[in-house]
Write a protein that holds these residues in place. Structure first.
Motif, PDB file in Angstrom:
ATOM      1  N   ALA A  90     -24.457  -0.692  47.124  1.00 47.72           N
ATOM      2  CA  ALA A  90     -25.384  -2.105  47.082  1.00 47.72           C
ATOM      3  C   ALA A  90     -25.515  -2.693  45.608  1.00 47.72           C
ATOM      4  CB  ALA A  90     -26.350  -2.211  47.881  1.00 47.72           C
ATOM      5  N   TYR A  91     -25.194  -4.004  45.320  1.00 47.97           N
ATOM      6  CA  TYR A  91     -25.532  -4.459  43.996  1.00 47.97           C
ATOM      7  C   TYR A  91     -25.823  -6.006  44.009  1.00 47.97           C
ATOM      8  CZ  TYR A  91     -20.603  -6.339  43.845  1.00 47.97           C
ATOM      9  OH  TYR A  91     -19.428  -7.008  44.280  1.00 47.97           O
ATOM     10  N   GLU A  92     -26.047  -6.507  42.927  1.00 47.71           N
ATOM     11  CA  GLU A  92     -26.573  -7.992  43.093  1.00 47.71           C
ATOM     12  C   GLU A  92     -25.366  -8.495  41.954  1.00 47.71           C
ATOM     13  OE1 GLU A  92     -30.387  -8.867  41.712  1.00 47.71           O
ATOM     14  OE2 GLU A  92     -31.114  -8.392  43.960  1.00 47.71           O
ATOM     15  N   LEU A  93     -24.838  -9.442  42.350  1.00 44.43           N
ATOM     16  CA  LEU A  93     -23.828 -10.436  41.394  1.00 44.43           C
ATOM     17  C   LEU A  93     -24.747 -11.367  41.134  1.00 44.43           C
ATOM     18  CD1 LEU A  93     -21.279 -11.327  40.411  1.00 44.43           C
ATOM     19  CD2 LEU A  93     -20.782 -12.703  42.670  1.00 44.43           C
TER      20      LEU A  93
ATOM     21  N   ASN B 204     -21.067 -13.532  34.158  1.00 43.90           N
ATOM     22  CA  ASN B 204     -21.474 -12.799  35.618  1.00 43.90           C
ATOM     23  C   ASN B 204     -21.587 -11.437  35.220  1.00 43.90           C
ATOM     24  OD1 ASN B 204     -20.796 -14.799  37.188  1.00 43.90           O
ATOM     25  ND2 ASN B 204     -18.520 -14.402  37.070  1.00 43.90           N
ATOM     26  N   GLU B 205     -22.519 -10.622  35.904  1.00 42.67           N
ATOM     27  CA  GLU B 205     -22.563  -9.145  35.859  1.00 42.67           C
ATOM     28  C   GLU B 205     -23.223  -8.560  37.097  1.00 42.67           C
ATOM     29  OE1 GLU B 205     -25.846  -9.247  32.843  1.00 42.67           O
ATOM     30  OE2 GLU B 205     -27.569  -9.734  34.200  1.00 42.67           O
ATOM     31  N   HIS B 206     -23.072  -7.466  37.196  1.00 38.48           N
ATOM     32  CA  HIS B 206     -23.498  -6.529  38.292  1.00 38.48           C
ATOM     33  C   HIS B 206     -24.636  -5.824  37.950  1.00 38.48           C
ATOM     34  CE1 HIS B 206     -19.115  -6.604  40.153  1.00 38.48           C
ATOM     35  NE2 HIS B 206     -19.526  -7.762  40.032  1.00 38.48           N
ATOM     36  N   TYR B 207     -25.477  -5.692  39.011  1.00 38.27           N
ATOM     37  CA  TYR B 207     -26.745  -5.136  38.802  1.00 38.27           C
ATOM     38  C   TYR B 207     -27.188  -4.129  40.014  1.00 38.27           C
ATOM     39  CZ  TYR B 207     -31.886  -3.884  38.505  1.00 38.27           C
ATOM     40  OH  TYR B 207     -32.733  -3.033  38.251  1.00 38.27           O
ATOM     41  N   TYR B 208     -26.977  -2.735  39.633  1.00 40.25           N
ATOM     42  CA  TYR B 208     -27.248  -1.682  40.729  1.00 40.25           C
ATOM     43  C   TYR B 208     -28.825  -1.300  40.582  1.00 40.25           C
ATOM     44  CZ  TYR B 208     -22.445  -1.478  41.119  1.00 40.25           C
ATOM     45  OH  TYR B 208     -20.970  -1.460  41.472  1.00 40.25           O
ATOM     46  N   ALA B 209     -29.537  -1.727  41.654  1.00 35.61           N
ATOM     47  CA  ALA B 209     -30.910  -1.565  41.565  1.00 35.61           C
ATOM     48  C   ALA B 209     -31.298   0.032  41.770  1.00 35.61           C
ATOM     49  CB  ALA B 209     -31.551  -2.264  42.648  1.00 35.61           C
ATOM     50  N   ASP B 210     -30.489   0.651  42.553  1.00 33.42           N
ATOM     51  CA  ASP B 210     -30.798   1.955  42.666  1.00 33.42           C
ATOM     52  C   ASP B 210     -30.500   2.910  41.469  1.00 33.42           C
ATOM     53  OD1 ASP B 210     -31.289   1.587  45.409  1.00 33.42           O
ATOM     54  OD2 ASP B 210     -29.161   2.300  46.137  1.00 33.42           O
ATOM     55  N   LEU B 211     -29.660   2.450  40.480  1.00 33.02           N
ATOM     56  CA  LEU B 211     -29.317   3.056  39.095  1.00 33.02           C
ATOM     57  C   LEU B 211     -30.051   2.373  38.302  1.00 33.02           C
ATOM     58  CD1 LEU B 211     -25.416   4.064  39.975  1.00 33.02           C
ATOM     59  CD2 LEU B 211     -27.627   5.780  40.395  1.00 33.02           C
ATOM     60  N   ASP B 212     -30.545   1.331  38.398  1.00 30.15           N
ATOM     61  CA  ASP B 212     -31.203   0.395  37.351  1.00 30.15           C
ATOM     62  C   ASP B 212     -29.996   0.085  36.385  1.00 30.15           C
ATOM     63  OD1 ASP B 212     -32.864  -1.113  36.329  1.00 30.15           O
ATOM     64  OD2 ASP B 212     -33.952   0.370  34.995  1.00 30.15           O
ATOM     65  N   VAL B 213     -29.080  -0.226  36.778  1.00 37.24           N
ATOM     66  CA  VAL B 213     -27.721  -0.139  35.829  1.00 37.24           C
ATOM     67  C   VAL B 213     -27.411  -1.592  35.970  1.00 37.24           C
ATOM     68  CG1 VAL B 213     -25.383   0.763  35.019  1.00 37.24           C
ATOM     69  CG2 VAL B 213     -27.251   2.055  35.617  1.00 37.24           C
ATOM     70  N   THR B 214     -26.781  -2.220  34.798  1.00 36.68           N
ATOM     71  CA  THR B 214     -26.379  -3.578  34.726  1.00 36.68           C
ATOM     72  C   THR B 214     -24.875  -3.401  34.224  1.00 36.68           C
ATOM     73  OG1 THR B 214     -28.511  -4.622  34.414  1.00 36.68           O
ATOM     74  CG2 THR B 214     -26.478  -5.953  33.871  1.00 36.68           C
ATOM     75  N   LEU B 215     -23.848  -3.725  34.574  1.00 39.41           N
ATOM     76  CA  LEU B 215     -22.583  -3.983  34.279  1.00 39.41           C
ATOM     77  C   LEU B 215     -22.027  -5.447  33.737  1.00 39.41           C
ATOM     78  CD1 LEU B 215     -20.797  -1.454  36.801  1.00 39.41           C
ATOM     79  CD2 LEU B 215     -21.957  -0.914  34.467  1.00 39.41           C
ATOM     80  N   ARG B 216     -21.605  -5.581  32.523  1.00 44.06           N
ATOM     81  CA  ARG B 216     -20.986  -6.747  32.229  1.00 44.06           C
ATOM     82  C   ARG B 216     -19.552  -6.685  31.806  1.00 44.06           C
ATOM     83  NH1 ARG B 216     -26.153  -5.620  29.647  1.00 44.06           N
ATOM     84  NH2 ARG B 216     -27.684  -7.351  30.078  1.00 44.06           N
ATOM     85  N   GLU B 217     -18.870  -5.728  32.068  1.00 36.27           N
ATOM     86  CA  GLU B 217     -17.567  -5.716  31.758  1.00 36.27           C
ATOM     87  C   GLU B 217     -16.997  -4.550  33.196  1.00 36.27           C
ATOM     88  OE1 GLU B 217     -17.745  -2.272  28.404  1.00 36.27           O
ATOM     89  OE2 GLU B 217     -17.135  -4.205  28.034  1.00 36.27           O
ATOM     90  N   PRO B 218     -15.765  -4.570  33.292  1.00 39.21           N
ATOM     91  CA  PRO B 218     -14.593  -5.161  32.584  1.00 39.21           C
ATOM     92  C   PRO B 218     -14.234  -6.598  33.027  1.00 39.21           C
ATOM     93  CG  PRO B 218     -13.989  -3.879  34.414  1.00 39.21           C
ATOM     94  CD  PRO B 218     -15.336  -3.592  34.236  1.00 39.21           C
TER      95      PRO B 218
END
Length: 527
Positions: A104-107, A167-181
């Motif tokens: 699960a993640y947030e866009l 746009n970015e993906h945020y994984y709440a369980d890992l508290d990680v934010t992805l801004r690529e690729p």
């Protein structure tokens, strides 16, 4: 689907209403313009601007009675609704999704320089109660309409323009934010824009109009006024799957932006839950008055015809002749009495009488002898003469007789053989017709044209103010004015006749200015 029965019933209703035996009805074409927008509220960070719009169409008004004051207005038309939305820089949306690994993640999307323009074309079907005042001497009326209008969407479109989108993906369980690729649609994108259709539904609008109406000619009128309409039901509802930023799982780098109408910017938050059509502005309408196929009576026609006007005409002429003779005889008697009075004054003063006065003296003596000889005959005829004089000199009795004849006149006429049209409201010295009178004679003119054997009698009347000669002349000129109008419209001269009734046919006692104004009139009789 719920609107289909209403749409099917509306043409049937209009057809039945048009075929009803109404007094008057109007067909019109109109145009309107002003503030015409889709009204809805937005969350903090978003703002909406109202835009100008307008519309036009065809109208139909049918009046309930001859007074043409109350009626029902309907028709068909189109209107253009426009609005614009702007998001403040840094406005963000976040929607919960699941990736290919079932994580699960947030866009999350952040916007800079976002603007959206919306346009909708609606088909509207109004049903309004129409009221208009009586016409003033200037030819102007005031009108008001109020009721409901059904609006059906014909076209809805939006177009967005975005200066920058991140746009970015945020994984709440890992508290990680992805801004690529970038191939997964992550990162910053510039010059992004989109367009698509607005999903709109049918709405009911409460509508009101007020303004003035001018009579341009006998049949053509101009309406000009202000209108205001507000929707009672929403034309757009939120969609459960209506995400603001739409991305394809098969091609993550290909994403689009929906309209703020009906979409959500967070998992459980929508931009708006109610969208109402709103319009305020000015309206101009050109109407044509249409007479029904079966001619109705004029708005001031009597339900029962008075006594036969041929007999009435003879009675008026006989009375006028008798009145003239009585006036002439009365004047001669006054001259004789004045001459005798001067003779008596000279006799008392001892002055010599002239030959003319001598003859007057002899005439007086002869007259006294004749009076003595006729005294017995006068006693025998006294009772009959008194009754006759009372009937002739009692104006109130004559008025009562005339009123009774007007009420019971239908008993003396065959049904439909005679009709009375009354033109009233003249001032004391007015003899010419007004524009209101000309409009009231439309029914008479139409009947004369349809029936060549039909004739018309114009009876002019006055109030009791003024001397007899003036009253007679004014009543004659009033009737002559109506006669000239018929002749100018192509009616043969042999079919139009007039009578000058002076003040011999009052409708009401001449005890007030209001009553006298009602008695100053022209009665137009067809037979």
């Amino acid at each position: 689907m719920k609107t289909l029965p209403l749409l099917a019933a509306l043409p049937v209703f209009m057809s039945l209403f048009a075929q009803a035996q109404v007094r008057q009805h109007e067909v019109s074409v109109y145009g309107e313009g002003g503030l015409s927008t889709l009204h809805y509220s937005l969350p903090s960070g978003a703002s909406r601007n109202n835009s100008a719009g307008g519309g036009g169409g065809l109208g139909y008004t049918s009046f309930f009675t001859n007074s043409i004051e109350f009626g029902l207005h309907t028709g068909v038309g189109v209107s253009l609704l426009r609005s614009a939305v702007r998001l403040s820089d840094g406005f963000g949306s976040a929607v919960a999704l699941v990736d290919e690994y079932y994580e699960a993640y947030e866009l999350r999307s952040t916007f800079v320089g976002y603007t959206e323009r919306q346009a909708a074309v609606m088909l509207h079907l109004p049903l309004l109660l129409h009221y208009q005042s009586k016409r003033y001497s200037s030819g102007r009326r005031y009108y008001a309409r109020a009721g409901l209008r059904l609006e059906l969407p014909l076209y809805g479109r939006y177009r967005t323009s975005i200066a920058s989108l991140t746009n970015e993906h945020y994984y709440a369980d890992l508290d990680v934010t992805l801004r690529e690729p970038a191939y997964k649609g992550l990162g910053e994108f510039s010059g992004v824009g989109a367009e698509g259709s607005l999903k709109l539904s049918t709405s009911v609008v409460a509508l009101a109009e007020v303004g003035a109406k001018w009579q341009l000619s006998r049949r053509v009128s101009l309406y000009a006024g202000l209108y205001a309409g507000c929707g009672l039901s929403s034309v757009a509802k939120p969609k459960q799957d209506g995400d603001f930023v739409v991305r394809s799982e098969a091609a993550p780098s290909e994403f689009g932006v929906s309209s703020v109408v009906g979409s959500r910017y967070a998992t459980d938050k929508y931009f708006t839950d109610k969208v109402l059509p709103l319009s305020v502005g000015g309206k101009v309408e050109l109407a044509v008055n249409m007479w029904p196929a079966r001619l109705a009576t004029a708005r001031n026609i009597m339900t029962a015809a008075p006594q036969p006007y041929k007999a009435l005409a003879e009675w008026v002429q006989t009375r006028q002749t008798r009145q003239k003779m009585e006036n002439r005889q009365e004047w001669q008697n006054v001259e004789k009495e004045e001459r005798l009075r001067r003779q008596q004054e000279k006799l008392r003063s001892g002055e010599e009488l002239t030959e003319e006065e001598e003859e007057g003296k002899k005439e007086k003596e002869e007259k006294e002898k004749e009076e003595q000889q006729q005294q017995q005959q006068q006693q025998q005829q006294q009772q009959q003469q008194q009754q006759q004089e009372e009937r002739e000199r009692s104006g109130e009795e004559q008025r009562q007789v005339e009123a009774d004849s007007l009420q019971k006149g239908a008993e003396f006429c065959e049904e439909g053989s005679e009709q009375l049209f009354r033109l009233s409201g003249y001032s004391v010295s007015q003899v010419n017709m007004t524009s209101v009178h000309v409009e009231e004679l439309e029914v008479v003119l139409a009947q004369l044209r349809l029936n060549p054997s039909l004739k018309v009698l114009c009876i002019g009347s006055s109030c009791n103010m003024g001397i007899d000669a003036v009253k007679l002349n004014v009543s004659k000129r009033r009737a002559e004015s109506v006669r000239k109008y018929f002749l100018s419209q192509g009616i043969d001269e042999s079919r139009v006749s007039i009578i000058a009734a002076s003040d011999s046919l009052p409708l009401v006692p001449n005890t007030s200015e209001r009553n006298r104004k009602e008695n100053r009139r022209v009665d137009v009789v067809t037979y």
